[in-house]
Design a protein around this motif. Structure first.
Motif, PDB file in Angstrom:
ATOM      1  N   ALA A   4       0.845  -1.196   0.000  1.00 54.59           N
ATOM      2  CA  ALA A   4       0.000   0.000   0.000  1.00 54.59           C
ATOM      3  C   ALA A   4       0.878   1.244   0.000  1.00 54.59           C
ATOM      4  CB  ALA A   4      -0.906   0.004   1.223  1.00 54.59           C
ATOM      5  N   PRO A   5       0.502   2.265  -0.759  1.00 56.50           N
ATOM      6  CA  PRO A   5       1.318   3.476  -0.802  1.00 56.50           C
ATOM      7  C   PRO A   5       1.286   4.241   0.515  1.00 56.50           C
ATOM      8  CG  PRO A   5      -0.706   3.784  -2.051  1.00 56.50           C
ATOM      9  CD  PRO A   5      -0.674   2.354  -1.606  1.00 56.50           C
ATOM     10  N   HIS A   6       2.364   4.953   0.788  1.00 55.52           N
ATOM     11  CA  HIS A   6       2.433   5.846   1.951  1.00 55.52           C
ATOM     12  C   HIS A   6       2.069   7.235   1.458  1.00 55.52           C
ATOM     13  CE1 HIS A   6       3.691   7.841   5.571  1.00 55.52           C
ATOM     14  NE2 HIS A   6       4.425   8.653   4.831  1.00 55.52           N
ATOM     15  N   TRP A   7       0.954   7.766   1.898  1.00 54.70           N
ATOM     16  CA  TRP A   7       0.470   9.071   1.456  1.00 54.70           C
ATOM     17  C   TRP A   7       1.013  10.164   2.358  1.00 54.70           C
ATOM     18  CZ3 TRP A   7      -1.879   9.533  -3.086  1.00 54.70           C
ATOM     19  CH2 TRP A   7      -2.412   8.383  -3.649  1.00 54.70           C
ATOM     20  N   THR A  28       7.668   3.806  -7.147  1.00 52.11           N
ATOM     21  CA  THR A  28       8.939   3.628  -7.845  1.00 52.11           C
ATOM     22  C   THR A  28       8.994   4.343  -9.185  1.00 52.11           C
ATOM     23  OG1 THR A  28       9.210   1.489  -6.794  1.00 52.11           O
ATOM     24  CG2 THR A  28      10.563   1.915  -8.724  1.00 52.11           C
ATOM     25  N   SER A  29       7.981   4.179  -9.992  1.00 50.95           N
ATOM     26  CA  SER A  29       8.018   4.736 -11.343  1.00 50.95           C
ATOM     27  C   SER A  29       7.074   5.909 -11.559  1.00 50.95           C
ATOM     28  CB  SER A  29       7.684   3.644 -12.359  1.00 50.95           C
ATOM     29  OG  SER A  29       6.369   3.168 -12.120  1.00 50.95           O
ATOM     30  N   HIS A  30       6.279   6.245 -10.561  1.00 48.91           N
ATOM     31  CA  HIS A  30       5.324   7.331 -10.729  1.00 48.91           C
ATOM     32  C   HIS A  30       4.956   7.955  -9.391  1.00 48.91           C
ATOM     33  CE1 HIS A  30       2.759   3.837  -9.829  1.00 48.91           C
ATOM     34  NE2 HIS A  30       1.899   4.714  -9.337  1.00 48.91           N
ATOM     35  N   ILE A  31       4.272   9.093  -9.478  1.00 49.45           N
ATOM     36  CA  ILE A  31       3.751   9.780  -8.312  1.00 49.45           C
ATOM     37  C   ILE A  31       2.229   9.701  -8.394  1.00 49.45           C
ATOM     38  CG2 ILE A  31       3.529  12.004  -7.126  1.00 49.45           C
ATOM     39  CD1 ILE A  31       6.362  10.914  -7.007  1.00 49.45           C
ATOM     40  N   ALA A  32       1.588   9.309  -7.311  1.00 50.39           N
ATOM     41  CA  ALA A  32       0.134   9.272  -7.255  1.00 50.39           C
ATOM     42  C   ALA A  32      -0.344  10.485  -6.457  1.00 50.39           C
ATOM     43  CB  ALA A  32      -0.339   7.984  -6.592  1.00 50.39           C
ATOM     44  N   PHE A  46       1.347  10.291 -12.305  1.00 49.15           N
ATOM     45  CA  PHE A  46       2.242  10.984 -13.214  1.00 49.15           C
ATOM     46  C   PHE A  46       3.600  10.297 -13.191  1.00 49.15           C
ATOM     47  CE2 PHE A  46      -0.727  14.014 -11.405  1.00 49.15           C
ATOM     48  CZ  PHE A  46      -1.225  14.645 -12.523  1.00 49.15           C
ATOM     49  N   PRO A  47       4.285  10.237 -14.325  1.00 49.93           N
ATOM     50  CA  PRO A  47       5.660   9.735 -14.296  1.00 49.93           C
ATOM     51  C   PRO A  47       6.483  10.607 -13.341  1.00 49.93           C
ATOM     52  CG  PRO A  47       4.891   9.948 -16.562  1.00 49.93           C
ATOM     53  CD  PRO A  47       3.866  10.598 -15.686  1.00 49.93           C
ATOM     54  N   THR A  48       7.400  10.006 -12.639  1.00 46.02           N
ATOM     55  CA  THR A  48       8.202  10.732 -11.648  1.00 46.02           C
ATOM     56  C   THR A  48       8.892  11.953 -12.241  1.00 46.02           C
ATOM     57  OG1 THR A  48       8.543   8.660 -10.471  1.00 46.02           O
ATOM     58  CG2 THR A  48      10.028  10.458  -9.922  1.00 46.02           C
ATOM     59  N   THR A  49       9.464  11.821 -13.429  1.00 43.32           N
ATOM     60  CA  THR A  49      10.167  12.959 -14.040  1.00 43.32           C
ATOM     61  C   THR A  49       9.210  14.088 -14.399  1.00 43.32           C
ATOM     62  OG1 THR A  49      10.050  11.861 -16.182  1.00 43.32           O
ATOM     63  CG2 THR A  49      12.081  11.572 -14.913  1.00 43.32           C
ATOM     64  N   ALA A  50       8.004  13.765 -14.868  1.00 44.30           N
ATOM     65  CA  ALA A  50       7.023  14.800 -15.208  1.00 44.30           C
ATOM     66  C   ALA A  50       6.565  15.534 -13.957  1.00 44.30           C
ATOM     67  CB  ALA A  50       5.828  14.181 -15.928  1.00 44.30           C
ATOM     68  N   PHE A  51       6.379  14.818 -12.856  1.00 46.83           N
ATOM     69  CA  PHE A  51       5.952  15.458 -11.618  1.00 46.83           C
ATOM     70  C   PHE A  51       7.048  16.365 -11.074  1.00 46.83           C
ATOM     71  CE2 PHE A  51       4.669  15.685  -7.127  1.00 46.83           C
ATOM     72  CZ  PHE A  51       3.354  16.078  -7.294  1.00 46.83           C
TER      73      PHE A  51
END
Length: 62
Positions: A4-7, A28-32, A46-51
Motif C-alpha cells: 500500500a502506498p504511503h500518502w 517507484t516509477s510514478h507519483i500518485a 504521473f511519471p516521476t520525471t514529469a511530476f
C-alpha cells in the motif's frame, strides 16, 4: 504482492483538520496524487520525471 502506498500531505494543507490539500504517494516509477477530502476516490498518476518538472515550475511562480 503489492505494498500500500504511503500518502503524504503538504505542510501547507491549512488549519482545522488539514484536509484542504492533496496528498501524494511516491511510487517507484510514478507519483500518485489524491484529494485529501476524498481519499478513497480516484487518484491521478504521473511519471516521476514529469511530476518533478511540474514542481519546479510551481516553485518558480511568484
Amino acid at each position: 504482492m503489492t505494498t500500500a502506498p504511503h500518502w503524504s500531505k503538504s505542510s501547507y494543507s491549512g488549519g482545522n483538520d488539514g484536509n484542504n490539500c492533496v496528498e501524494i504517494a511516491d511510487r517507484t516509477s510514478h507519483i500518485a496524487v489524491r484529494d485529501s477530502k476524498a481519499p478513497t476516490r480516484a487518484t491521478l498518476t504521473f511519471p516521476t520525471t514529469a511530476f518533478a518538472t511540474f514542481l519546479e515550475a510551481v516553485k518558480r511562480q511568484p
